[in-house]
Design an enzyme around this catalytic site. Structure first.
Site, PDB file in Angstrom:
ATOM      1  N   HIS A 281     -18.365   0.137 -27.820  1.00  0.00           N
ATOM      2  CA  HIS A 281     -17.570  -0.583 -28.795  1.00  0.00           C
ATOM      3  C   HIS A 281     -17.994  -2.176 -28.720  1.00  0.00           C
ATOM      4  CE1 HIS A 281     -14.261  -2.338 -26.214  1.00  0.00           C
ATOM      5  NE2 HIS A 281     -14.204  -1.039 -25.523  1.00  0.00           N
ATOM      6  N   ASP A 293     -15.840  -4.968 -20.553  1.00  0.00           N
ATOM      7  CA  ASP A 293     -15.225  -4.016 -21.504  1.00  0.00           C
ATOM      8  C   ASP A 293     -15.466  -4.852 -22.795  1.00  0.00           C
ATOM      9  OD1 ASP A 293     -13.695  -2.428 -23.046  1.00  0.00           O
ATOM     10  OD2 ASP A 293     -11.817  -3.009 -22.099  1.00  0.00           O
ATOM     11  N   GLU A 325     -12.287  -0.935 -31.432  1.00  0.00           N
ATOM     12  CA  GLU A 325     -11.904  -0.004 -30.663  1.00  0.00           C
ATOM     13  C   GLU A 325     -10.229  -0.345 -29.904  1.00  0.00           C
ATOM     14  OE1 GLU A 325     -11.820   1.834 -26.437  1.00  0.00           O
ATOM     15  OE2 GLU A 325     -11.577  -0.097 -27.275  1.00  0.00           O
ATOM     16  N   GLU A 326     -10.501  -1.626 -29.724  1.00  0.00           N
ATOM     17  CA  GLU A 326      -8.977  -2.170 -28.896  1.00  0.00           C
ATOM     18  C   GLU A 326      -8.065  -2.123 -29.893  1.00  0.00           C
ATOM     19  OE1 GLU A 326      -9.287  -2.456 -26.090  1.00  0.00           O
ATOM     20  OE2 GLU A 326     -11.227  -3.396 -25.271  1.00  0.00           O
ATOM     21  N   ASP A 354     -18.003   3.150 -22.194  1.00  0.00           N
ATOM     22  CA  ASP A 354     -17.104   2.186 -22.402  1.00  0.00           C
ATOM     23  C   ASP A 354     -16.790   1.722 -20.858  1.00  0.00           C
ATOM     24  OD1 ASP A 354     -15.043   0.387 -22.928  1.00  0.00           O
ATOM     25  OD2 ASP A 354     -14.095   1.730 -24.016  1.00  0.00           O
ATOM     26  N   HIS A 448      -9.000  -6.494 -19.641  1.00  0.00           N
ATOM     27  CA  HIS A 448      -8.232  -7.037 -20.689  1.00  0.00           C
ATOM     28  C   HIS A 448      -7.751  -8.476 -20.761  1.00  0.00           C
ATOM     29  CE1 HIS A 448      -7.706  -2.979 -23.292  1.00  0.00           C
ATOM     30  NE2 HIS A 448      -9.006  -3.539 -22.790  1.00  0.00           N
TER      31      HIS A 448
END
Ligand code: ZN
Length: 510
Positions: A281, A293, A325-326, A354, A448
């Site tokens: 992604h 990520d 994606e997130e 990922d 994140h």
């Protein structure tokens, strides 16, 4: 009309020239691409393709990507590649430009789709007189009314707040206090909103802070926070003993509908009816630059796509960079769901990459089985197993529970699987023995967050996994011998996989 209109921003950044300097092999990419016009290429050999993968080249690309994330500083005050940001747009252009430089070896296409883009500017939660330090405004949360603080009593919602009857009348005009679990955060927010609450606080039912996404926004949803079980404890105690509890909730945020896009590059060579498809992604969360990520997977694919041009392929290879994606696997879902039955059948398998270089990594393989997922998923799983074993590397199986872009493919009846190196999971002592690193810490302590930058990637793990990606591509690009034929997709109702993943394991998308 093409969505990626211009490559000018990259040129302005000086990245293209720098990329040439930093990637010595970039010079060789052009002759390779030129060769693709002739028939002189040898059919891809796994060892030969793997030998072209080097950590230092991946790292140089990661530095490029971080600079692109910094283009979002103006709007976000920190680097990010969240959809709708300048950093994400530049990421798409970087992917496009990198593939375009490889000449006619690939055909590039773009697929535009609508998605929600959220930005939380400020938030605060006060329970009784206590400011909740780790209260986290959910991704895609709406603001509190008029982007101003709201005051009210905290009202405990029954059960898990997944049905309208769990919300007492007292919720109206007040702040709903809901336990995590059984249904999505967005569902709880919707029901709280319909019951008249002015804000919702979802508290964790296991250790750790709670951050999630609302999923698909709707007009009933209200400003929603996540807090940890520890932070919820004093309030729960008061509420359960019948005491009243005042609160102030404040979220200044906006949610916009935007258009973003998937970028897809397919080899001009190889049988177009039998395709190896792999994806990563292109976007990050709003909180940070997302270099592990999923900058790592994004750049692994670019690196493998670049070196594949030195070879011929028997089967077509399709690289995909999904967006949003997130926000809930939006781009990959959109792509998989939009395939015609004929196009669906051409995809022999989908491989998801990922988070390839978590700093406190484990070599993780999705435990995809033919019992629960389309036949072929298990053969793919075993390809990863065999490779790690052949290289004397340890590995672990992790749940195949819908946290990344393979989900839409499995639901479309396409065999899928992948590898990862770990997100917010905690490394056990046993895993620390197997992989090194620190037991008791997250696999990616910057998962994140703002600190998911270039220094957050373990280059050894990233290089190892990129070689495995190269192996997976080379193996199937050469031959599908021994790999199950695709079954036609019958509408047979809910599968075992779908039952298991109904709420995506109720965790965030990685
Ligand atoms: Zn991810």
């Amino acid at each position: 009309m093409t969505f990626i209109k211009t490559l000018a921003p990259l040129a302005l950044l000086g990245l293209s020239a720098q990329a040439q300097q930093q990637h010595p092999f970039a010079e060789t990419a052009t002759p390779d691409a030129a060769l693709s016009h002739s028939d002189k290429l040898h059919v891809v050999d796994s060892e030969a393709l793997q030998s072209k993968i080097h950590g230092k080249n991946l790292l140089a690309r990661a530095e490029d990507l971080y600079k692109l994330a910094e283009l979002s500083l103006h709007d976000y005050n920190h680097p990010t590649r969240v959809i709708g940001s300048a950093g994400h747009q530049a990421t798409l252009e970087y992917i496009y430009a990198t593939i375009q430089k490889l000449g006619s070896y690939y055909n590039i296409s773009e697929q535009s789709f609508p998605a929600y883009s959220g930005n939380v500017f400020e938030s605060r939660l006060v329970l009784a007189d206590e400011v909740i330090g780790n209260a986290s405004a959910m991704s895609l949360t709406p603001p509190t009314k008029d982007n101003e603080p709201v005051y009210g009593q905290v009202i405990l919602v029954a059960n898990s707040g997944c049905s309208a009857s769990d919300y007492p009348d007292a919720v109206k005009g007040n702040i709903a206090f809901v336990e995590r679990g059984k249904c999505g955060f967005g569902d709880k927010s919707t029901l709280a909103g319909r019951a008249g609450a002015t804000a919702a606080v979802i508290f964790n039912n296991e250790n750790g802070t709670l951050h999630g996404t609302m999923g698909t926004p709707n007009d009933d949803q209200i400003a929603t926070f996540g807090i940890s079980a520890e932070e919820a404890q004093p309030s729960l105690k008061k509420l359960k003993s019948g005491k009243k509890l005042d609160a102030i909730a404040y979220i200044d945020a906006e949610v916009k509908t935007i258009h973003t896009l998937n970028v897809v590059a397919q080899t001009a060579r190889g049988d177009p009816d039998n395709c190896v498809v792999l994806g990563a992604h292109s976007d990050s969360v709003p909180e940070g630059p997302g270099i592990n990520d999923d900058g790592s997977g994004t750049l692994s694919l670019l690196e493998v796509a670049t070196h594949l041009t030195s070879f011929d392929v028997n089967n077509c290879v399709r690289f995909a960079w999904w967006a949003a994606e997130e926000e809930g696997l939006v781009g990959s879902d959109f792509y998989a769901a939009s395939l015609s039955p004929e196009e669906n059948q051409k995809i022999r398998l989908f491989m998801d990459y990922d988070m390839m270089g978590s700093p406190n990594f484990a070599y993780q393989i999705y435990n995809a089985t033919n019992d629960e997922s389309p036949v072929g998923s298990e053969e793919l799983r075993d390809l990863y197993v065999d490779w790690y074993e052949a290289h004397d590397l340890n590995y672990t199986f992790i749940p195949f529970d819908g946290r990344s872009d393979y989900d839409g493919f499995i639901r479309a009846g396409i065999p899928a699987g992948g590898i990862a190196t770990g997100a917010e999971g905690i490394k056990t002592k046993e895993e620390a023995k197997k992989f090194g690193g620190t037991a008791g810490d997250w696999f990616d302590p910057c998962y994140h967050q703002l600190c998911d930058d270039v220094g957050n990637v373990n280059v050894t793990a990233w290089e190892v996994n990129t070689r495995l990606i190269a192996h997976s591509v080379a193996t199937y690009a050469k031959s599908f011998d021994g790999f199950p034929e695709r079954k036609s997709v019958a509408a047979s109702g809910e599968s075992a996989y779908e039952r298991k993943t109904k709420y995506h394991g109720e965790k965030l998308f990685i």
